[in-house]
Design an enzyme around this catalytic site. Structure first.
Site, PDB file in Angstrom:
ATOM      1  N   LYS A 119      13.554   4.914  61.662  1.00 50.63           N
ATOM      2  CA  LYS A 119      12.241   4.751  62.278  1.00 50.63           C
ATOM      3  C   LYS A 119      11.250   4.104  61.307  1.00 50.63           C
ATOM      4  CE  LYS A 119      12.737   8.423  65.697  1.00 50.63           C
ATOM      5  NZ  LYS A 119      12.276   9.747  66.192  1.00 50.63           N
ATOM      6  N   LYS A 145      21.481   0.662  72.432  1.00 49.01           N
ATOM      7  CA  LYS A 145      21.258   1.653  73.477  1.00 49.01           C
ATOM      8  C   LYS A 145      20.059   1.281  74.334  1.00 49.01           C
ATOM      9  CE  LYS A 145      21.415   6.029  72.913  1.00 49.01           C
ATOM     10  NZ  LYS A 145      21.180   7.414  72.443  1.00 49.01           N
ATOM     11  N   LYS A 180      13.370   3.238  75.716  1.00 46.83           N
ATOM     12  CA  LYS A 180      12.018   3.054  76.235  1.00 46.83           C
ATOM     13  C   LYS A 180      11.138   2.290  75.261  1.00 46.83           C
ATOM     14  CE  LYS A 180      11.620   7.524  76.464  1.00 46.83           C
ATOM     15  NZ  LYS A 180      11.113   8.884  76.766  1.00 46.83           N
TER      16      LYS A 180
END
Length: 329
Positions: free
Chosen positions: A114, A195, A198
Site C-alpha cells: 500500500k 484482482k 474497487k
C-alpha cells in the site's frame, strides 16, 4: 449458547461492493449462516487508515450494511454490526499490540504494497494486522474465511494468540483458516492479471453488485480477451477468457468444462453475452432486496447488533482484563 463453531469476518465500507467481493467472499458468508455461528461486521475502523470525507463515509458505512443484508446476511442468524460501535475491539487491540514485535509487523506485505502504491504511511496502516487479530480473537472465533491476500494476517493472529496464551493462560482458541471448496477467482475485466478491485481507476474493470443489467452487459462485452477466438480455460495463454469462465461458472453453477464444451467455438460476442446473462441473473435478487431496504430500519438493526456485540464482547473482555491485571478492584 450454541455448539456450532464461531466464524468471524469483516468488510470495509470503502466504496462500491463489486462482483469479486460477492463471489469471492460474501456469497460464502451467506452459506456459512446455515452451519456456523457467524460474527460479521462492517470494519469501519480499518477503513480510516487513508484520507476520507466524514460525511461521505457516514453514507458508505450504511450502504455497506445494506448491500450485505441484500446479499443475504441476516441479522437474526448472524451477529452483524459496525466495528466502531464496539469499543472492546480497540481495547483488545492495544493489549495485543504491546505483545506484537515490530519485526513481525515490518514483514507484513500488505503494508509495504500500500505504501509503494502511494498511500501515506501511518500508525493505523502499520498496526492494521493487530486490530484485525483483535477483531477475530475478541469473540473467540474458531474459523476465519480467508483469501490468499489475508493468509499472512491470519498467521500473525494465530501467533499473537499463542503468545498471549503462553503468557497468561489458555484464553484464546487458535483460529483456523476456512477455505471454501469452490471460490471463484475473480480478476479485473480490463487487466485479468490483477484482482478485481474497487481502487482501480478504470470503472470498466469491475462489475458492481448494484449495477443495472445494461451496465453489466456493457462492461462484460468490453472485457479484455485476446485475438484467438477459442473459448478455452488457460490462465497462462488466455487469462481474460479464463476469468470470464470463472465468473460464468460461479454465477451459473455449471462446471468450467461444461461451459468450454458449449462455447468453445461460439465466438467471443456470443460467449460474453452468455456470461452477462448469468451475472445479471445472479445479481438481480440482490438489487431487488437492496431497493426494498429502508435506511432507518437498517440503522436500527445495526444498532441492535452492536448492543448484542458489546454485551458478548464485554463478557469475553472481562476475562482478558482479569488475566492481564486490569480487572476492577
Amino acid at each position: 449458547m450454541t455448539d456450532k463453531k464461531r466464524v468471524f469476518s469483516g468488510l470495509q465500507p470503502t466504496g462500491d461492493i463489486h462482483l469479486g467481493n460477492y463471489l469471492g467472499a460474501l456469497k460464502n458468508w451467506v452459506k456459512l449462516q446455515d452451519d456456523y455461528d457467524p460474527v460479521y461486521c462492517v470494519v469501519d475502523l480499518h477503513a480510516i487508515t487513508v484520507d476520507y470525507d466524514p460525511a461521505i463515509y457516514q453514507r458508505e458505512r450504511l450502504e455497506a450494511a445494506k448491500v450485505l443484508m441484500a446479499c443475504g446476511i441476516d441479522p437474526q442468524r448472524s451477529l452483524f454490526y459496525f466495528q466502531s460501535q464496539v469499543p472492546q475491539h480497540t481495547e483488545l487491540s492495544w493489549i495485543l499490540g504491546t505483545m506484537t514485535p515490530m519485526g513481525v509487523l515490518n514483514r507484513m506485505t500488505q503494508y509495504k504494497d500500500k505504501v509503494d502504491k502511494g498511500i501515506a504511511a501511518n500508525f493505523g496502516l502499520f498496526a492494521y494486522p493487530v486490530l484485525m487479530a483483535a477483531d477475530i480473537l475478541l469473540y473467540r472465533a474458531h474459523l476465519v474465511p480467508v483469501g490468499d491476500d489475508q493468509k499472512q494476517h491470519l498467521e500473525m493472529t494465530r501467533d499473537i494468540a499463542e503468545r498471549f496464551n503462553n503468557r497468561f493462560g489458555e484464553v484464546f482458541p487458535i483460529p483456523d483458516p476456512l477455505i471454501p471448496e469452490h471460490t471463484a477467482r475473480v480478476m479485473s475485466l480490463s487487466d485479468p492479471t490483477s484482482k478485481m478491485s474497487k481502487s482501480d481507476p478504470n470503472l470498466k474493470s469491475r462489475v458492481l453488485v448494484l449495477d443495472s443489467p445494461d451496465v453489466i452487459r456493457k462492461k462484460l462485452r468490453s472485457a479484455v480477451t485476446d485475438s484467438d477466438p477459442d473459448v478455452r480455460y488457460d490462465w497462462t495463454a488466455k487469462p481474460g477468457v479464463s476469468n470470464l469462465l470463472e465468473i460464468f461458472s460461479a454465477c451459473s453453477g455449471r462446471t468450467i468444462d461444461d461451459l468450454e464444451g458449449e462455447y468453445q467455438s461460439s465466438g467471443y460476442g456470443v460467449f460474453k453475452d452468455a456470461v452477462a446473462d448469468a451475472v445479471i441473473a445472479e445479481l438481480a435478487p440482490i438489487s431487488k432486496a437492496y431497493d426494498a431496504l429502508d435506511d432507518g430500519e437498517v440503522s436500527a438493526l445495526m444498532a441492535t447488533g452492536a448492543a448484542r456485540a458489546r454485551d458478548l464482547a464485554e463478557e469475553y473482555q472481562e476475562e482478558v482484563r482479569r488475566v492481564t491485571g486490569f480487572a476492577a478492584p
